[in-house]
Write an enzyme that holds these catalytic residues in place. Structure first.
Site, PDB file in Angstrom:
ATOM      1  N   LYS A   8       0.576  -1.319  -0.331  1.00 58.54           N
ATOM      2  CA  LYS A   8       0.569   0.014  -0.405  1.00 58.54           C
ATOM      3  C   LYS A   8       1.091   0.987   0.696  1.00 58.54           C
ATOM      4  O   LYS A   8       2.343   1.262   0.426  1.00 58.54           O
ATOM      5  CB  LYS A   8      -1.514   0.344   1.686  1.00 58.54           C
ATOM      6  CG  LYS A   8      -0.042   0.049   2.823  1.00 58.54           C
ATOM      7  CD  LYS A   8      -0.045   1.275   3.008  1.00 58.54           C
ATOM      8  CE  LYS A   8       1.031   1.280   5.280  1.00 58.54           C
ATOM      9  NZ  LYS A   8       1.915   2.178   4.885  1.00 58.54           N
ATOM     10  N   ASP A 125      -2.194  -1.461  11.131  1.00 59.76           N
ATOM     11  CA  ASP A 125      -2.199  -2.019   9.114  1.00 59.76           C
ATOM     12  C   ASP A 125      -2.626  -2.706   8.619  1.00 59.76           C
ATOM     13  O   ASP A 125      -3.313  -2.803   7.567  1.00 59.76           O
ATOM     14  CB  ASP A 125      -0.692  -1.330   8.382  1.00 59.76           C
ATOM     15  CG  ASP A 125      -0.273  -0.675   8.399  1.00 59.76           C
ATOM     16  OD1 ASP A 125      -1.019   0.700   8.089  1.00 59.76           O
ATOM     17  OD2 ASP A 125       0.947  -0.244   7.823  1.00 59.76           O
TER      18      ASP A 125
HETATM   19  O1  C5P Z   1      -0.268  -1.376  15.210  1.00 57.31           O
HETATM   20  P1  C5P Z   1       1.018  -1.501  15.195  1.00 57.31           P
HETATM   21  O2  C5P Z   1       1.997  -2.848  16.371  1.00 57.31           O
HETATM   22  O3  C5P Z   1       1.154  -2.111  14.101  1.00 57.31           O
HETATM   23  O4  C5P Z   1       2.094  -0.547  15.412  1.00 57.31           O
HETATM   24  C1  C5P Z   1       3.312   0.046  15.872  1.00 57.31           C
HETATM   25  C2  C5P Z   1       3.401   1.086  16.965  1.00 57.31           C
HETATM   26  O5  C5P Z   1       3.404   1.967  15.974  1.00 57.31           O
HETATM   27  C3  C5P Z   1       2.868   0.954  17.618  1.00 57.31           C
HETATM   28  O6  C5P Z   1       3.048   0.101  19.178  1.00 57.31           O
HETATM   29  C4  C5P Z   1       2.513   2.402  17.717  1.00 57.31           C
HETATM   30  O7  C5P Z   1       3.875   3.326  18.138  1.00 57.31           O
HETATM   31  C5  C5P Z   1       2.706   2.903  16.521  1.00 57.31           C
HETATM   32  N1  C5P Z   1       1.404   3.162  16.396  1.00 57.31           N
HETATM   33  C6  C5P Z   1       0.665   4.378  16.882  1.00 57.31           C
HETATM   34  N2  C5P Z   1      -0.856   4.886  16.255  1.00 57.31           N
HETATM   35  C7  C5P Z   1      -1.292   3.775  14.612  1.00 57.31           C
HETATM   36  C8  C5P Z   1      -0.592   2.647  14.947  1.00 57.31           C
HETATM   37  C9  C5P Z   1       0.671   2.778  15.266  1.00 57.31           C
HETATM   38  O8  C5P Z   1       1.134   4.838  17.802  1.00 57.31           O
HETATM   39  N3  C5P Z   1      -2.368   4.387  14.844  1.00 57.31           N
END
Ligand code: C5P
Length: 275
Positions: A8, A125
């Site tokens: 993406k 994501d």
């Molecule tokens: O959700 P995911 O584990 O992929 O996200 C990785 C990191 O990115 C999270 O631990 C967070 O620190 C940050 N993040 C965030 N806000 C979001 C998505 C991700 O702060 N909407």
């Protein structure tokens, strides 16, 4: 069964602020593009993952985590084409493809809400990739509004080869850099050509990886009119007027040509390996 797990780009990515749970509130227009991993599932007992990048096939791989979440197994074969930690959603797309393949192969017929909950559990994501095509993504990433497919659109990707941790980029973001007013809403229903592209994470990503600006300049020198990072970077993308122009820009900066993938194509599952 086999699926392509498309990458993406974020045509816009506006961070509205930090939430009490530590995540950030987002508004983003997200689009699947032609760069893709390939994922095969051979249903059966046990749970294994073979990957042409063996380092990625550990227990934390989202394909294996997806299978454990749905309590199903099989032999997965993953061929990686999307660079890792590059802002293109490769691992997340693999995870969503695994959910879709398991749902189809075992005829689970899971309701959308259950698939979405599993996807959100895998990562912010991942829910987008259950829809693919063009979509408005909100919340921390779990609220996805599918939008009509865009007309044919070519682009150039330039990956500096500097892996960036999403968590580190969000940590680097200053409160005053958050978007006060969202411009993403003005995009909905519009053709991307000529619309304002923004990415709140661009400034913090460049502070962590100052070399990004040199790669942006390479794209501009090659003829791109505008270039932005996708997600938290460090891959840059530039929309091009047509295929010919995308090829010319890519040739001049050592970039890669890609194009928008519509929803139906993004969600296709095939009995065999695609040609
Ligand atoms: O959700 P995911 O584990 O992929 O996200 C990785 C990191 O990115 C999270 O631990 C967070 O620190 C940050 N993040 C965030 N806000 C979001 C998505 C991700 O702060 N909407």
């Amino acid at each position: 069964m086999q699926a392509r797990a498309y990458a993406k780009i974020n045509l816009t990515l506006e961070v509205l602020g930090k939430r009490p749970d530590g995540y950030h509130e987002l508004v983003s227009l997200v689009q699947t593009i032609s760069l893709a991993d390939e994922l095969e599932l051979h249903p059966g007992d046990g749970l294994t993952l073979e990957c042409d990048w063996p380092d990625l096939a550990d227990d934390s791989n989202l394909v294996l985590r997806a299978a454990r979440l749905l309590s199903r197994g099989g032999r997965f074969v993953l061929r990686k084409r999307i660079p890792v930690a590059a802002g293109l959603g490769g691992g997340s797309s693999d995870g969503a493809a695994a959910l879709r393949l398991l749902n189809a192969a075992y005829q689970l017929d899971l309701p959308e809400s259950e698939l979405l909950a599993a996807a959100a559990d895998l990562g912010s994501d991942v829910p987008f990739f259950l829809y693919g095509g063009t979509a408005l993504v909100e919340g921390r990433g779990e609220r996805v509004t599918p939008l009509p497919d865009q007309p044919e659109q070519w682009l150039v990707l330039l990956n500096p080869g500097l892996p960036l941790s999403t968590a580190a980029v969000f940590r680097e973001l200053l409160p005053e850099e958050c978007a006060a007013v969202s411009v993403t809403a003005s995009w909905v229903g519009q053709n991307p050509a000529g619309m304002p592209m923004v990415n709140t994470l661009e400034a913090p990503a460049e502070r962590l990886e100052p070399a990004i600006s040199a790669f942006r300049q390479k794209l501009l020198d090659a003829g791109a009119s505008e270039a932005h990072i996708s997600g938290s970077g460090a891959t840059l993308f530039a929309l091009a007027a047509d295929e010919h122009s995308a090829a010319a820009i890519a040739a001049a900066c050592d970039g890669v040509v890609a194009y928008f993938i519509p929803r139906q194509e993004a969600l296709r599952i095939q009995p065999d390996r695609p040609t």
